[in-house]
Design a protein around this motif. Structure first.
Motif, mmCIF file in Angstrom:
data_model
loop_
_atom_site.group_PDB
_atom_site.id
_atom_site.type_symbol
_atom_site.label_atom_id
_atom_site.label_comp_id
_atom_site.label_asym_id
_atom_site.label_seq_id
_atom_site.Cartn_x
_atom_site.Cartn_y
_atom_site.Cartn_z
ATOM 1 N N ARG A 104 83.168 16.708 30.378
ATOM 2 C CA ARG A 104 82.506 16.901 31.662
ATOM 3 C C ARG A 104 81.022 17.099 31.354
ATOM 4 N N LYS A 105 80.221 16.179 31.842
ATOM 5 C CA LYS A 105 78.809 16.137 31.475
ATOM 6 C C LYS A 105 78.074 17.434 31.813
ATOM 7 N N LYS A 106 78.240 17.935 33.017
ATOM 8 C CA LYS A 106 77.520 19.154 33.413
ATOM 9 C C LYS A 106 77.938 20.347 32.571
ATOM 10 N N MET A 107 79.215 20.439 32.263
ATOM 11 C CA MET A 107 79.688 21.547 31.427
ATOM 12 C C MET A 107 79.132 21.432 30.013
ATOM 13 N N LEU A 108 79.103 20.220 29.474
ATOM 14 C CA LEU A 108 78.579 20.021 28.131
ATOM 15 C C LEU A 108 77.093 20.339 28.085
ATOM 16 N N GLU A 109 76.353 19.874 29.079
ATOM 17 C CA GLU A 109 74.919 20.180 29.119
ATOM 18 C C GLU A 109 74.685 21.687 29.190
ATOM 19 N N ALA A 110 75.507 22.394 29.953
ATOM 20 C CA ALA A 110 75.391 23.854 30.040
ATOM 21 C C ALA A 110 75.723 24.500 28.699
ATOM 22 N N ASP A 111 76.757 24.009 28.036
ATOM 23 C CA ASP A 111 77.125 24.548 26.718
ATOM 24 C C ASP A 111 75.993 24.343 25.711
ATOM 25 N N LEU A 112 75.398 23.160 25.723
ATOM 26 C CA LEU A 112 74.328 22.867 24.761
ATOM 27 C C LEU A 112 73.035 23.599 25.100
ATOM 28 N N ALA A 113 72.909 24.084 26.343
ATOM 29 C CA ALA A 113 71.716 24.828 26.755
ATOM 30 C C ALA A 113 71.850 26.330 26.499
ATOM 31 N N PHE A 153 84.725 16.027 9.811
ATOM 32 C CA PHE A 153 83.984 16.309 11.034
ATOM 33 C C PHE A 153 82.755 17.131 10.688
ATOM 34 N N PRO A 154 81.610 16.821 11.283
ATOM 35 C CA PRO A 154 80.414 17.626 11.035
ATOM 36 C C PRO A 154 80.596 19.018 11.646
ATOM 37 N N HIS A 155 79.977 20.001 11.048
ATOM 38 C CA HIS A 155 80.145 21.385 11.505
ATOM 39 C C HIS A 155 79.778 21.576 12.965
ATOM 40 N N GLU A 156 78.746 20.885 13.413
ATOM 41 C CA GLU A 156 78.257 21.110 14.763
ATOM 42 C C GLU A 156 79.159 20.539 15.852
ATOM 43 N N ILE A 157 80.203 19.827 15.480
ATOM 44 C CA ILE A 157 81.069 19.221 16.494
ATOM 45 C C ILE A 157 81.707 20.287 17.384
ATOM 46 N N GLY A 158 81.873 21.483 16.855
ATOM 47 C CA GLY A 158 82.424 22.573 17.653
ATOM 48 C C GLY A 158 81.602 22.872 18.889
ATOM 49 N N LEU A 159 80.294 22.678 18.790
ATOM 50 C CA LEU A 159 79.424 22.904 19.956
ATOM 51 C C LEU A 159 79.696 21.882 21.051
ATOM 52 N N PHE A 160 80.130 20.711 20.674
ATOM 53 C CA PHE A 160 80.437 19.667 21.652
ATOM 54 C C PHE A 160 81.849 19.837 22.232
ATOM 55 N N LEU A 161 82.666 20.619 21.552
ATOM 56 C CA LEU A 161 84.035 20.820 22.003
ATOM 57 C C LEU A 161 84.201 22.099 22.821
ATOM 58 N N GLY A 162 83.113 22.862 22.937
ATOM 59 C CA GLY A 162 83.150 24.080 23.760
ATOM 60 C C GLY A 162 83.520 25.252 22.956
#
Length: 94
Positions: free
Chosen positions: A41-50, A85-94
């Protein structure tokens, strides 16, 4: 899927139906007979990355810009360059 073109076509069709509901599908990595497909979900991902601290962490892994499309380009590059998997992938998975 019998071909990469068929997979891309199926993903494009699904995106046409789902994007209006803020659900997106992206192909992150393709190997011999496998594809790593990411649904988000784009909005949720953008919020997570922010969230606080996320930008600093991503910059340590080579992310220059926090625009989602550019983050995906870097993530895809990291996935291509590594068998794991790169370590940062967790940030993209929530």
């Amino acid at each position: 899927y019998t071909s990469l073109d068929e997979l891309k076509s199926e993903v494009a069709e699904a995106n046409e139906k789902l994007n209006e509901k803020d659900v997106f599908i992206d192909i992150l990595k393709i190997t011999d007979a496998r594809a790593l497909v990411y649904v988000y979900r784009k909005k949720m991902l953008e919020a997570d990355l922010a969230r606080e601290g996320v930008e600093n962490l991503l910059r340590k892994y080579g992310y220059q810009n926090m625009v989602l499309s550019e983050c995906f380009m870097v993530l895809k590059q990291h996935l291509r360059e590594s068998a794991c998997f790169p370590h940062e992938i967790g940030l993209f998975l929530g």
